[in-house]
Design a protein around this motif. Structure first.
Motif, short mmCIF file in Angstrom:
data_model
loop_
_atom_site.label_atom_id
_atom_site.label_comp_id
_atom_site.label_asym_id
_atom_site.label_seq_id
_atom_site.Cartn_x
_atom_site.Cartn_y
_atom_site.Cartn_z
N LYS A 135 7.97 -2.70 -61.50
CA LYS A 135 7.15 -3.86 -61.81
C LYS A 135 7.78 -4.78 -62.86
CE LYS A 135 3.57 -2.33 -59.42
NZ LYS A 135 3.14 -2.93 -58.18
N ALA A 136 8.92 -4.39 -63.39
CA ALA A 136 9.52 -5.20 -64.44
C ALA A 136 9.85 -6.59 -63.92
CB ALA A 136 10.78 -4.52 -64.92
N THR A 137 9.73 -7.57 -64.77
CA THR A 137 10.03 -8.93 -64.34
C THR A 137 11.54 -9.06 -64.19
OG1 THR A 137 10.12 -9.68 -66.61
CG2 THR A 137 8.02 -9.89 -65.47
N ARG A 138 11.90 -9.97 -63.33
CA ARG A 138 13.32 -10.16 -63.06
C ARG A 138 13.71 -11.55 -63.53
NH1 ARG A 138 14.08 -7.60 -57.30
NH2 ARG A 138 12.87 -5.73 -57.64
N PRO A 139 14.96 -11.72 -63.92
CA PRO A 139 15.40 -13.08 -64.22
C PRO A 139 15.33 -13.92 -62.95
CG PRO A 139 17.25 -11.58 -64.19
CD PRO A 139 16.03 -10.74 -64.11
N SER A 140 14.66 -15.03 -63.02
CA SER A 140 14.42 -15.80 -61.80
C SER A 140 14.66 -17.28 -62.06
CB SER A 140 12.98 -15.61 -61.33
OG SER A 140 12.74 -14.27 -61.09
N ARG A 141 14.80 -17.96 -60.97
CA ARG A 141 15.12 -19.38 -61.04
C ARG A 141 14.28 -20.09 -59.97
NH1 ARG A 141 19.57 -22.31 -58.91
NH2 ARG A 141 20.08 -20.47 -57.71
N VAL A 142 13.73 -21.24 -60.34
CA VAL A 142 12.92 -22.01 -59.40
C VAL A 142 13.76 -23.17 -58.88
CG1 VAL A 142 10.80 -23.32 -59.11
CG2 VAL A 142 10.87 -21.46 -60.73
N VAL A 143 13.79 -23.31 -57.57
CA VAL A 143 14.53 -24.41 -56.96
C VAL A 143 13.53 -25.30 -56.25
CG1 VAL A 143 16.36 -25.05 -55.37
CG2 VAL A 143 16.49 -22.90 -56.60
N ILE A 144 13.59 -26.58 -56.52
CA ILE A 144 12.64 -27.51 -55.90
C ILE A 144 13.40 -28.40 -54.92
CG2 ILE A 144 11.07 -29.43 -56.32
CD1 ILE A 144 10.72 -28.01 -59.14
N LEU B 138 4.22 -17.58 -57.41
CA LEU B 138 2.99 -18.30 -57.12
C LEU B 138 3.27 -19.74 -56.72
CD1 LEU B 138 -0.10 -17.83 -57.19
CD2 LEU B 138 -0.10 -19.01 -59.35
N CYS B 139 4.25 -20.37 -57.37
CA CYS B 139 4.57 -21.77 -57.04
C CYS B 139 5.05 -21.87 -55.60
CB CYS B 139 5.60 -22.32 -58.00
SG CYS B 139 7.01 -21.26 -58.26
N GLU B 140 5.84 -20.88 -55.19
CA GLU B 140 6.35 -20.87 -53.82
C GLU B 140 5.20 -20.70 -52.83
OE1 GLU B 140 9.66 -18.21 -53.35
OE2 GLU B 140 9.28 -18.04 -51.21
N ALA B 141 4.23 -19.85 -53.22
CA ALA B 141 3.14 -19.57 -52.30
C ALA B 141 2.17 -20.74 -52.19
CB ALA B 141 2.39 -18.32 -52.76
N ILE B 142 1.94 -21.44 -53.29
CA ILE B 142 0.89 -22.46 -53.27
C ILE B 142 1.43 -23.82 -52.83
CG2 ILE B 142 1.01 -23.41 -55.63
CD1 ILE B 142 -2.05 -22.94 -55.73
N CYS B 143 2.74 -23.97 -52.73
CA CYS B 143 3.29 -25.30 -52.41
C CYS B 143 2.91 -25.69 -50.99
CB CYS B 143 4.80 -25.30 -52.54
SG CYS B 143 5.51 -26.89 -52.14
N PRO B 144 2.19 -26.80 -50.80
CA PRO B 144 1.80 -27.19 -49.45
C PRO B 144 2.95 -27.74 -48.62
CG PRO B 144 0.42 -28.26 -51.11
CD PRO B 144 1.60 -27.69 -51.80
N ASP B 145 4.07 -28.04 -49.27
CA ASP B 145 5.17 -28.69 -48.57
C ASP B 145 6.38 -27.79 -48.40
OD1 ASP B 145 4.21 -31.60 -48.39
OD2 ASP B 145 3.74 -31.01 -50.43
N PHE B 146 6.23 -26.49 -48.68
CA PHE B 146 7.32 -25.52 -48.58
C PHE B 146 8.54 -25.99 -49.36
CE2 PHE B 146 5.14 -25.89 -44.39
CZ PHE B 146 4.28 -24.84 -44.56
N ALA B 147 8.31 -26.63 -50.51
CA ALA B 147 9.41 -27.27 -51.24
C ALA B 147 9.91 -26.43 -52.40
CB ALA B 147 8.97 -28.63 -51.75
N VAL B 148 9.25 -25.33 -52.73
CA VAL B 148 9.66 -24.53 -53.88
C VAL B 148 10.18 -23.18 -53.40
CG1 VAL B 148 8.94 -23.61 -56.11
CG2 VAL B 148 7.84 -25.64 -55.22
#
Lengths: 280, 95
Positions: free
Chosen positions: B13-22, B69-79
């Motif tokens: 369950k540990a968090t991972r280093p992550s990156r958001v791409v838009i 969550l940003c990836e899941a909620i994006c209505p435009d599949f942009a994240v």
């Protein structure tokens, strides 16, 4: 140099027709998150994407069939369920999914919906409910709440709306759930459960329509809709679907309402077929 | 505080280093990702895309915990959220 292992995760683009993006849905539309949940639910349910057949009707949500890289068909208005019925009976190995809107499934296709639920045909129906006919300019539909304004009810709606979970569960569906687009994880889990469930599974997804319905009812932008869902939604699994009416204000009951087992249409058909063969 | 027992699923369950791409071409600026980001790693910026929609931007790369969550909620599949190896904590995120 240290090597970094990338988590093998499928992105949404695996199942999207990327050449058709950006899609036509408005900023803040609720169909996008619902489609995303469906795509992730395919992997969660462990289904083979080649065996999924996606059927859509007409309307904003009817566009889903064109945007997903699955075997899909865009039917005429309201006839997604009859087409899917034929598909399932023609090739029972397919996992048939109907993804459509309330104006398509419940209004013009309302009769097909209750009869598909009565026959208990093995398919999953995802109905995006945005309370009006969004694509044609926000007309009143059979799910528009009382007193809501629309372009054909400028002084407020006086038609009592359908309560979809109640309608479908009373007709005989084996799996009925309702979520909003803010309940992303629950929706994904629910769709995955429904995909693996034999029998008629119905999931109502309440989504915002900020461009038409939200504008006419002064409910603000998509963000305001989502905040309203956060405030109004009450999660009550196994609640009586009869208590899940939606009004202009007051709570929206969400959750998994029905999960039962009943012989499907295909089982009954085979039983009769075997009996008839013995008699010959 | 001294922990004498560590949770069994801590590694999992540990968090991972992550990156958001838009994906700037797909974004329609609805603001869902910035509003519902639990750690505030995303915020709406003044940058516009070709169609004139205001875009979200990553405020602090280190804040993202990769919940998706940003990836899941994006209505435009942009994240898209890209997560790295959970054992490497120092912000090593795959390109």
């Amino acid at each position: 140099m240290t090597s970094v292992t990338i988590e093998q995760k499928k992105s949404l683009d695996t199942y999207l027709r990327v050449d058709r993006m950006p899609h036509i849905w408005c900023a803040g539309c609720g169909i996008g998150p619902a489609v995303g949940c469906f795509i992730r639910a395919i992997d969660r349910a462990g289904l083979d994407a080649d065996k999924i057949a996606l059927v859509s009707g007409i309307g904003c949500a009817g566009r889903v069939a064109g945007y997903l890289r699955l075997d899909s068909f865009h039917t005429t208005h309201g006839r997604a369920l009859p087409f899917a019925t034929g598909l399932k009976l023609g090739n029972p190995n397919l996992d048939v999914v109907v993804f459509s809107g309330d104006g398509d499934l419940v209004a013009i296709g309302g009769n097909h919906l209750i009869h598909a639920a009565r026959r208990n045909i093995d398919m999953t129906v995802i109905c995006v409910n945005n309370f009006n006919y969004g694509m044609t300019g926000g007309q009143l539909g059979p799910t528009t709440p009382l007193e809501a304004r629309s372009s054909t009810s400028p002084y407020g709606n006086f038609d009592p709306p359908f309560n979809l979970p109640r309608l479908v569960s009373a007709s005989g569906a084996t799996y009925v759930a309702r979520w909003t687009v803010i309940h992303l994880r629950q929706l994904e889990r629910s769709i995955a459960e429904a995909l693996n469930k034999p029998g008629f599974s119905f999931i109502e997804v309440i989504g915002p329509c900020p461009t038409v319905y939200g504008r006419m009812n002064k409910q603000g932008q998509g963000l305001d809709h989502l905040h309203a869902y956060q405030e109004r939604c009450v999660v009550r699994n196994w609640a009586d679907p009869g208590e899940a009416d939606i009004g202009m204000s007051g709570p929206i009951v969400v959750g998994k309402f029905v999960d039962t087992d009943r012989p499907t249409f295909w089982d009954h058909l085979n039983n009769v077929f075997k009996k008839a063969q013995k008699k010959r | 505080m001294r922990l004498w027992r560590k949770p069994f699923d801590q590694d999992e369950k540990a968090t991972r280093p992550s990156r958001v791409v838009i994906n700037k071409d797909r974004c329609k600026g609805c603001g869902y990702c910035a509003e519902f980001c639990p750690t505030g790693a995303l915020a709406m910026s003044q940058e516009m895309n070709a169609k004139g929609y205001l875009l979200p931007a990553v405020t602090d790369d280190g804040k993202c915990v990769g919940c998706g969550l940003c990836e899941a909620i994006c209505p435009d599949f942009a994240v898209i959220v890209i997560s790295g190896d959970k054992d490497k904590k120092d912000g090593e995120v795959p390109v």
